[in-house]
Scaffold this motif. Structure first.
Motif, PDB file in Angstrom:
ATOM      1  N   ARG A 155      79.097 -62.094  26.678  1.00  0.00           N
ATOM      2  CA  ARG A 155      78.370 -61.535  27.834  1.00  0.00           C
ATOM      3  C   ARG A 155      78.239 -60.018  27.701  1.00  0.00           C
ATOM      4  NH1 ARG A 155      79.048 -59.319  32.514  1.00  0.00           N
ATOM      5  NH2 ARG A 155      81.302 -59.039  32.198  1.00  0.00           N
ATOM      6  N   ARG A 156      79.250 -59.392  27.075  1.00  0.00           N
ATOM      7  CA  ARG A 156      79.244 -57.925  26.979  1.00  0.00           C
ATOM      8  C   ARG A 156      78.395 -57.392  25.820  1.00  0.00           C
ATOM      9  NH1 ARG A 156      85.577 -56.242  28.112  1.00  0.00           N
ATOM     10  NH2 ARG A 156      85.864 -57.600  29.917  1.00  0.00           N
ATOM     11  N   LEU A 157      78.015 -58.269  24.892  1.00  0.00           N
ATOM     12  CA  LEU A 157      77.378 -57.785  23.654  1.00  0.00           C
ATOM     13  C   LEU A 157      76.127 -56.922  23.860  1.00  0.00           C
ATOM     14  CD1 LEU A 157      77.755 -60.833  21.212  1.00  0.00           C
ATOM     15  CD2 LEU A 157      79.070 -58.702  21.255  1.00  0.00           C
ATOM     16  N   PRO A 158      75.196 -57.306  24.762  1.00  0.00           N
ATOM     17  CA  PRO A 158      73.981 -56.491  24.898  1.00  0.00           C
ATOM     18  C   PRO A 158      74.295 -55.047  25.294  1.00  0.00           C
ATOM     19  CG  PRO A 158      73.707 -58.619  25.965  1.00  0.00           C
ATOM     20  CD  PRO A 158      75.154 -58.523  25.586  1.00  0.00           C
ATOM     21  N   ASP A 159      75.399 -54.809  26.003  1.00  0.00           N
ATOM     22  CA  ASP A 159      75.764 -53.435  26.389  1.00  0.00           C
ATOM     23  C   ASP A 159      76.466 -52.688  25.265  1.00  0.00           C
ATOM     24  OD1 ASP A 159      74.795 -53.866  28.905  1.00  0.00           O
ATOM     25  OD2 ASP A 159      76.729 -54.589  29.681  1.00  0.00           O
ATOM     26  N   LEU A 160      76.997 -53.415  24.329  1.00  0.00           N
ATOM     27  CA  LEU A 160      77.808 -52.779  23.287  1.00  0.00           C
ATOM     28  C   LEU A 160      77.034 -52.539  21.991  1.00  0.00           C
ATOM     29  CD1 LEU A 160      81.040 -54.932  23.773  1.00  0.00           C
ATOM     30  CD2 LEU A 160      80.668 -52.579  24.554  1.00  0.00           C
ATOM     31  N   LEU A 161      75.891 -53.187  21.855  1.00  0.00           N
ATOM     32  CA  LEU A 161      75.131 -53.096  20.601  1.00  0.00           C
ATOM     33  C   LEU A 161      73.747 -52.498  20.857  1.00  0.00           C
ATOM     34  CD1 LEU A 161      75.977 -56.656  19.235  1.00  0.00           C
ATOM     35  CD2 LEU A 161      76.627 -54.514  18.119  1.00  0.00           C
ATOM     36  N   PRO A 162      73.268 -51.653  19.942  1.00  0.00           N
ATOM     37  CA  PRO A 162      71.923 -51.104  20.112  1.00  0.00           C
ATOM     38  C   PRO A 162      70.856 -52.170  19.822  1.00  0.00           C
ATOM     39  CG  PRO A 162      72.827 -50.427  18.001  1.00  0.00           C
ATOM     40  CD  PRO A 162      73.914 -51.195  18.700  1.00  0.00           C
ATOM     41  N   GLU A 163      69.656 -51.920  20.287  1.00  0.00           N
ATOM     42  CA  GLU A 163      68.547 -52.819  19.957  1.00  0.00           C
ATOM     43  C   GLU A 163      68.344 -52.851  18.452  1.00  0.00           C
ATOM     44  OE1 GLU A 163      64.492 -52.755  21.814  1.00  0.00           O
ATOM     45  OE2 GLU A 163      65.666 -51.786  23.419  1.00  0.00           O
ATOM     46  N   GLY A 164      67.858 -53.945  17.947  1.00  0.00           N
ATOM     47  CA  GLY A 164      67.477 -53.986  16.537  1.00  0.00           C
ATOM     48  C   GLY A 164      68.614 -54.345  15.584  1.00  0.00           C
ATOM     49  N   VAL A 165      69.786 -54.648  16.105  1.00  0.00           N
ATOM     50  CA  VAL A 165      70.872 -55.057  15.203  1.00  0.00           C
ATOM     51  C   VAL A 165      70.553 -56.428  14.612  1.00  0.00           C
ATOM     52  CG1 VAL A 165      72.791 -53.764  16.206  1.00  0.00           C
ATOM     53  CG2 VAL A 165      72.138 -55.970  17.192  1.00  0.00           C
TER      54      VAL A 165
END
Ligand code: FES
Ligand SMILES: [Fe+2]
Length: 451
Positions: A280-290
Motif C-alpha cells: 500500500r505504501r509503495l506509490p509514495d515511496l517510489l518515483p514514477e517510471g520505476v
C-alpha cells in the motif's frame, strides 16, 4: 548443493498423452496401496500438532493407521496403530498420552512401544515373547516442520527422497511458521485430479479470470526429479504473491497492492497483513517510471522492516534464489507447497478408501508470527463447496474437480488425455514418476499420433 536430478529436469520435451486409468480404475486404486502408499514417504502431520512429550496424532492412509508420537523434546516416533493382541486400533484422532492401553482386553504399551501389561499372561504358559510384542515402528523423517512417515521398513532416507526440495524451499524456514488456518473436505474426484489442479497454472486464465485482470501472465512448470516446480514467466522478484507483473493500464507501483489485496481476499493466504501494508505504501515511496524489479525489491525491503518492528524475523533469502524458486512446488506424491518468506499455502490430498472417485483434501495456510502470538487452530471440516467456507480462488478450483472426474469416465477418452507439455510438465512428470512406482500396474503413456 544444487544436485543434478536423477530422473528428469526442466520442461518435458515431447507432448505426451496420458491414460485415464490411473484416475478412474478401481484396480489401479487398489494397486496404489502396495505400489505407492506402502512405499513412499508422505506427510503425516506438522510438528506443531504434537508439541509436547506424549502428544500423538493418528495418520490414516487407506486402511492403514499410524500413531505419530513425540517421545522426547527432540524425538518423534511412529507406530502402527494396531494392538498386538487381536488387532484393535489403539488410538483415534490426536491427544496426549503417558501410555497406550488397548480398550478391548487391556494390553498396555509404553510410549517406547514396549508391551508392559498383558492380562492373565500366565494363560499363555510362558509362550509369549515380550520383546516381540512391541508395537511395530514406522519410519519417520522431518523436514520444514512436517513429519513424514514411510510404511516400508526398507525405504531409503527422507533426505534422498526429497531431492532438491530442501535446497529450494528450505530457505523459507517453514518449520518456524505456524498454522494460520486449516480445513478439509471430501471431494468427488480422484486424489491425483485434486493434486494436479494445484500444480499447474495453465488453468488460471479460464478458471481464475481475476488473476489475469492484474496481468497475471503465463506460467511454466518444470520436472524436478520426483517433484515439480511451477513458475511465473516474465515476472520480476519472485515467490508466490511477491512477484511483480506488468499491465498496460496499471502503474507498476500499484500492482503489488492490487495483487496482494486480491490474494488476501480470495485466497486468505499467499500474503500477510504486513505485505499488504508494505504494498500500500509503495506509490509514495517510489518515483514514477520505476521498473518492476525496483518495485519488487522495495516491496521486500519495506515488508521486512515492518515485520522486524513487530517481532517477525525474516529468513535470509538470496534475491537470485527468490527469482528462481517459483511459486509452487509439488512434493511427490500428494503435497503441494506455495511458500514465501513469512507465509506458505499448502495442500495434501489422500485417497478416500479404495474408491477412485473420492478423495480427502486438506488445505492449510502457515505464517510466521511474533513469538507467543501464534493463533490456536484446529482442523475444521468444511464440506460446503459454495458459500463462505472456502476462499473464492479455491472454490473456483473446486468447480472443476468432480466435473473432470465425471468426464474422465467417458469412453471417448480411451485414446488418452493431452496435457500441455510446457505449462503442465508438472502433471506429466507426476504421472511418469507414479508409473515408475506402479510398475506393471502402470498403463502405457501414449505419444500423440500413435494412439
Ligand atoms: S485387541 Fe487389544 S487387548 Fe485385545
Ligand atoms: Fe487454481
Amino acid at each position: 548443493m544444487n544436485k543434478p536430478n536423477p530422473h528428469l529436469s526442466g520442461a518435458v520435451e515431447a507432448p505426451m498423452k496420458l491414460s485415464t486409468a490411473p484416475y478412474i480404475s478401481p484396480e489401479y486404486a487398489r494397486a496404489e496401496k502396495n505400489q505407492l502408499w506402502l512405499k513412499t514417504w508422505q506427510v503425516a502431520c506438522r510438528e506443531e500438532e504434537i508439541p509436547q512429550v506424549g502428544d500423538f496424532y493418528t495418520y490414516e492412509i487407506l486402511d492403514q493407521s499410524v500413531i505419530v508420537l513425540r517421545l522426547s523434546e527432540d524425538e518423534i516416533v511412529a507406530y502402527h496403530n494396531a494392538c498386538r493382541h487381536r488387532g484393535r486400533r489403539l488410538l483415534q484422532g490426536c491427544g496426549r498420552a503417558t501410555h497406550f492401553q488397548c480398550p478391548y482386553h487391556g494390553w498396555t504399551y509404553d510410549l517406547d512401544g514396549a508391551n508392559t501389561f498383558i492380562l492373565d499372561k500366565e494363560n499363555w504358559s510362558g509362550a509369549l515373547d515380550d520383546a516381540a510384542l512391541r508395537l511395530k515402528t514406522v519410519k519417520t523423517g522431518r523436514w520444514g516442520g512436517f513429519v513424514f512417515v514411510n510404511l516400508d521398513d526398507d525405504c531409503g532416507p527422507l533426505e534422498d527422497f526429497l531431492q532438491e526440495v530442501p535446497y529450494w524451499l528450505g530457505v523459507f524456514e517453514t518449520g518456524k511458521m505456524r498454522y494460520k488456518w486449516r480445513q478439509w473436505l471430501r471431494m468427488d474426484c480422484n486424489w491425483k485430479v485434486a493434486v494436479e489442479a494445484f500444480i499447474e497454472g495453465y488453468h488460471a486464465e479460464t478458471t481464475h479470470p481475476q488473476i489475469a485482470e492484474l496481468g497475471g501472465g503465463k506460467t511454466g512448470s518444470s520436472a524436478e526429479g520426483l517433484h515439480a516446480r511451477l513458475f511465473q514467466v516474465g515476472s520480476a522478484g519472485g515467490g508466490i504473491g511477491t512477484g511483480v507483473n506488468e499491465k498496460d493500464d496499471i502503474d507498476v507501483r500499484n500492482i503489488p497492492y492490487l495483487g496482494l489485496k486480491q490474494a488476501q481476499e480470495t485466497i486468505w493466504s499467499n500474503t500477510s497483513e504486513t505485505f499488504v501494508e508494505a504494498a500500500r505504501r509503495l506509490p509514495d515511496l517510489l518515483p514514477e517510471g520505476v521498473d518492476k524489479m525496483q518495485v519488487s525489491m522495495k516491496l521486500m525491503e519495506v515488508a521486512c522492516q515492518l515485520d522486524a518492528e513487530r517481532g517477525v524475523k525474516w529468513p535470509q533469502v538470496d534475491p537470485m534464489h527468490m527469482a528462481q524458486v517459483g511459486i509452487n512446488w509439488h512434493v511427490f506424491p500428494n503435497t503441494v507447497l506455495l511458500p514465501n518468506v513469512t507465509f506458505c499455502l499448502g495442500f495434501r490430498m489422500r485417497p478416500d478408501g479404495f474408491n477412485p472417485d473420492s478423495s480427502i483434501m486438506e488445505v492449510f495456510a502457515l505464517e510466521r508470527y511474533p513469538e507467543g502470538e501464534e493463533p490456536e487452530t484446529q482442523w475444521e471440516h468444511k464440506p460446503e463447496q459454495t458459500g463462505d467456507s472456502w476462499p473464492l480462488l479455491i472454490k473456483q478450483d473446486f468447480r472443476n474437480l468432480a466435473e473432470q472426474q465425471a468426464g474422465m469416465h467417458s469412453v471417448s477418452l480411451s485414446d488418452g488425455l493431452h496435457p500441455n507439455p510446457v505449462q503442465e510438465a508438472s502433471v506429466i512428470n507426476f504421472q511418469r514418476n507414479l508409473a515408475d512406482y506402479m510398475g506393471e500396474h502402470a498403463p502405457e503413456l501414449l505419444e500423440p499420433g500413435k494412439g
